[in-house]
Design a protein around this motif. Structure first.
Motif, PDB file in Angstrom:
ATOM      1  N   TYR A 165     -63.543   3.119  65.485  1.00  0.00           N
ATOM      2  CA  TYR A 165     -62.645   2.562  64.484  1.00  0.00           C
ATOM      3  C   TYR A 165     -63.308   2.490  63.117  1.00  0.00           C
ATOM      4  N   ARG A 166     -62.475   2.562  62.082  1.00  0.00           N
ATOM      5  CA  ARG A 166     -62.934   2.556  60.701  1.00  0.00           C
ATOM      6  C   ARG A 166     -63.138   1.132  60.199  1.00  0.00           C
ATOM      7  N   GLU A 167     -63.915   1.012  59.139  1.00  0.00           N
ATOM      8  CA  GLU A 167     -64.015  -0.253  58.442  1.00  0.00           C
ATOM      9  C   GLU A 167     -62.666  -0.569  57.783  1.00  0.00           C
ATOM     10  N   ARG A 168     -62.324  -1.852  57.752  1.00  0.00           N
ATOM     11  CA  ARG A 168     -60.989  -2.257  57.331  1.00  0.00           C
ATOM     12  C   ARG A 168     -60.628  -1.742  55.939  1.00  0.00           C
ATOM     13  N   GLU A 169     -61.557  -1.748  55.017  1.00  0.00           N
ATOM     14  CA  GLU A 169     -61.234  -1.339  53.644  1.00  0.00           C
ATOM     15  C   GLU A 169     -60.961   0.160  53.526  1.00  0.00           C
ATOM     16  N   ARG A 170     -61.266   0.938  54.552  1.00  0.00           N
ATOM     17  CA  ARG A 170     -61.046   2.382  54.505  1.00  0.00           C
ATOM     18  C   ARG A 170     -59.702   2.792  55.116  1.00  0.00           C
ATOM     19  N   TRP A 171     -59.011   1.877  55.763  1.00  0.00           N
ATOM     20  CA  TRP A 171     -57.745   2.238  56.388  1.00  0.00           C
ATOM     21  C   TRP A 171     -56.785   2.830  55.363  1.00  0.00           C
ATOM     22  N   GLY A 172     -56.126   3.897  55.740  1.00  0.00           N
ATOM     23  CA  GLY A 172     -55.158   4.528  54.843  1.00  0.00           C
ATOM     24  C   GLY A 172     -55.754   5.518  53.878  1.00  0.00           C
ATOM     25  N   GLU A 178     -67.918  14.704  59.245  1.00  0.00           N
ATOM     26  CA  GLU A 178     -68.613  15.978  59.148  1.00  0.00           C
ATOM     27  C   GLU A 178     -68.068  16.889  60.257  1.00  0.00           C
ATOM     28  N   TYR A 179     -67.165  17.792  59.879  1.00  0.00           N
ATOM     29  CA  TYR A 179     -66.417  18.544  60.884  1.00  0.00           C
ATOM     30  C   TYR A 179     -67.289  19.515  61.673  1.00  0.00           C
ATOM     31  N   ASP A 180     -68.368  20.013  61.062  1.00  0.00           N
ATOM     32  CA  ASP A 180     -69.277  20.868  61.833  1.00  0.00           C
ATOM     33  C   ASP A 180     -69.852  20.095  63.014  1.00  0.00           C
ATOM     34  N   SER A 181     -70.141  18.816  62.809  1.00  0.00           N
ATOM     35  CA  SER A 181     -70.701  18.007  63.897  1.00  0.00           C
ATOM     36  C   SER A 181     -69.667  17.771  64.989  1.00  0.00           C
ATOM     37  N   VAL A 182     -68.384  17.725  64.610  1.00  0.00           N
ATOM     38  CA  VAL A 182     -67.329  17.558  65.615  1.00  0.00           C
ATOM     39  C   VAL A 182     -67.270  18.779  66.515  1.00  0.00           C
ATOM     40  N   CYS A 212     -53.742   4.823  60.532  1.00  0.00           N
ATOM     41  CA  CYS A 212     -54.187   3.859  61.542  1.00  0.00           C
ATOM     42  C   CYS A 212     -55.687   3.591  61.426  1.00  0.00           C
ATOM     43  N   PRO A 213     -56.213   2.612  62.171  1.00  0.00           N
ATOM     44  CA  PRO A 213     -57.636   2.262  62.076  1.00  0.00           C
ATOM     45  C   PRO A 213     -58.586   3.240  62.773  1.00  0.00           C
ATOM     46  N   ILE A 214     -58.050   4.204  63.529  1.00  0.00           N
ATOM     47  CA  ILE A 214     -58.906   5.076  64.335  1.00  0.00           C
ATOM     48  C   ILE A 214     -59.620   6.102  63.454  1.00  0.00           C
ATOM     49  N   LEU A 215     -60.928   6.241  63.686  1.00  0.00           N
ATOM     50  CA  LEU A 215     -61.704   7.297  63.035  1.00  0.00           C
ATOM     51  C   LEU A 215     -61.658   8.558  63.883  1.00  0.00           C
ATOM     52  N   HIS A 216     -61.960   8.435  65.159  1.00  0.00           N
ATOM     53  CA  HIS A 216     -61.801   9.548  66.100  1.00  0.00           C
ATOM     54  C   HIS A 216     -61.732   9.005  67.519  1.00  0.00           C
ATOM     55  N   GLU A 234     -70.993  12.937  63.139  1.00  0.00           N
ATOM     56  CA  GLU A 234     -71.457  12.374  61.867  1.00  0.00           C
ATOM     57  C   GLU A 234     -70.242  12.047  61.000  1.00  0.00           C
ATOM     58  N   SER A 235     -70.228  10.820  60.464  1.00  0.00           N
ATOM     59  CA  SER A 235     -69.032  10.384  59.752  1.00  0.00           C
ATOM     60  C   SER A 235     -69.329   9.158  58.906  1.00  0.00           C
ATOM     61  N   GLU A 236     -68.276   8.640  58.282  1.00  0.00           N
ATOM     62  CA  GLU A 236     -68.338   7.340  57.635  1.00  0.00           C
ATOM     63  C   GLU A 236     -68.738   6.285  58.678  1.00  0.00           C
ATOM     64  N   PRO A 237     -69.117   5.072  58.251  1.00  0.00           N
ATOM     65  CA  PRO A 237     -69.544   4.056  59.212  1.00  0.00           C
ATOM     66  C   PRO A 237     -68.472   3.736  60.252  1.00  0.00           C
TER      67      PRO A 237
END
Length: 421
Positions: A165-172, A178-182, A212-216, A234-237
């Motif tokens: 899940y993402r940090e609350r301030e990043r929602w939306g 880092e898509y290469d890492s995915v 939504c709050p999901i990062l991946h 690899e991604s945002e926090p």
């Protein structure tokens, strides 16, 4: 043991996610002194009208007192996106073992995955067994919440998803991944971890595009593997991470049916014979018909299924197939199909044995004649057809797969498989 069922806290437009609310509830249960055994992510009937994208209901299996659990979940319903009038949260708390719910509750859960329920049906069943509940709005979330309570007993096959899940301030905002890492992580995890990416389309399927709050979310057959692959990206926090036991990737929504008895709003496995050549219509959607006896049904592979449409276009009149998908407005929206029997010959105009040219009709019921050589033939001949398809199962690509649909790579199918990666 206490089972907490939860549903309908999210919105297509405003975001939120019921898995996130369940994760926060798990944290509160533990802070209150309870132990959580598992979180269950139950995908209900994907053809239900009142749903967000994945139609998910959640259950928490814990040892917290039921009254305390109800208080906690009631507080957390304030997180629901109720500014959207279509969001109507509901929660049910059952004081019982997850695998010991009554038969009718398990049956309700099973039908919630394959069929339809009314709110009043859920209310009466909850009251019959004395389960506590809390709702907002019209309480439609009671349906999924009660289904989640009964799901552990009702369903036989389970997989896993690790959601970050993402940090609350990043929602939306746009997700920083880092898509290469995915793609690298997907290669490491496959095939135990599946539907992380669509390699041919170049899409990271595990990264949502909603507010939504999901990062991946990483899905697979092994709980350790999905968590390991999630940690490689690899991604945002990542604010928090949660493992779910789920019926995703199981085909639990499919019913074995017959063409004469299918109903809209359900998903089926149906066997029939192709009745006409596939037709590509405006928008790139591909349609064809199948029959069984006197019954006929239209099938469709819509544009978002991408290369799967080429598989459908390769079908011919007379092929025998099993088709899987949701019936909507009298059309079965294909998710996968199995070739049972391929037509390998066709009737063709004969060629002249002397010059090799195609003969011409000699008249009605008079056979064929070569105008140059004078040779003749009584009628059409049988000619072999080169086919692009083989016997076995074909599926939509990961970018078009429903959460609950079973990827071919998972195995357990009744014919050879041709998985998409």
């Amino acid at each position: 043991m206490t089972v907490i069922g939860l549903d309908d806290t999210d919105s297509r437009q405003l975001g939120m996610c019921t898995t996130y609310v369940a994760t926060r509830l798990r944290e509160r249960v533990e802070r209150a002194g309870g132990t959580v055994e598992r979180l269950l992510l139950v995908r209900c009937n994907p053809a239900v009208e009142h749903k967000t994208r994945g139609n998910a209901a959640l259950a928490i299996h814990c040892d917290l007192d039921a009254a305390r659990a109800l208080s906690l979940v009631d507080e957390l319903l304030s997180m629901a996106a109720t500014d959207d009038e279509r969001t109507n949260p509901g929660a049910v708390v059952a004081d019982c073992e997850p695998d010991a719910v009554p038969d009718d509750v398990a049956s309700f859960a099973r039908d919630a995955v394959r069929d339809h329920h009314e709110i009043e049906t859920a209310r009466k069943l909850r009251e019959r067994h004395g389960y506590d509940a809390t709702t907002r709005g019209n309480g439609r979330g009671l349906i999924g919440a009660l289904a989640a309570v009964g799901a552990w007993r009702a369903l036989d096959e389970w997989t896993y998803e690790c959601i970050s899940y993402r940090e609350r301030e990043r929602w939306g905002t746009e997700r920083a991944v880092e898509y290469d890492s995915v793609f690298e992580a997907a290669d490491v995890g496959y095939p135990a971890v599946w539907d992380t990416v669509d390699r041919e389309e170049g899409v990271a399927v595990c990264v949502p595009r909603t507010p939504c709050p999901i990062l991946h979310g990483i899905r697979g057959d092994d709980s350790d593997a999905v968590q390991e692959i999630a940690g490689m990206i690899e991604s945002e926090p990542v604010e928090r991470r949660q493992l779910f036991v789920t019926n995703q990737g199981t085909d639990a929504h499919l019913q074995d049916g017959q063409l004469e008895s299918v109903r809209n709003g359900r998903s089926y496995r149906l066997t029939g014979t192709v009745t006409g050549p596939p037709e590509t219509r405006e928008g790139g959607h591909v349609f064809l018909g199948i029959s069984e006896g006197e019954e006929r049904l239209q099938l469709a592979a819509f544009e978002p299924t991408k290369r799967f449409r080429d598989r459908v276009r390769a079908l011919r009149v007379g092929d025998r197939i099993t088709a899987c998908g949701e019936l909507s407005d009298g059309t079965l929206k294909l998710e996968k199909f199995a070739v049972r029997n391929l037509r390998t010959t066709e009737q063709a105009t004969p060629n002249c044995p002397d010059c090799g040219r195609s003969m011409k009709s000699a008249g009605r019921s008079a056979g064929y004649r070569c105008r140059d050589c004078g040779t003749s033939a009584d009628g059409k001949v049988e000619r072999s057809i080169e086919r692009e398809l083989e016997a076995g199962w074909y599926e939509v690509p990961p970018c078009a797969r429903r959460h609950i649909a079973k990827p071919l790579v998972r195995g357990g199918f009744d014919a050879p498989t041709h998985p998409e990666k």
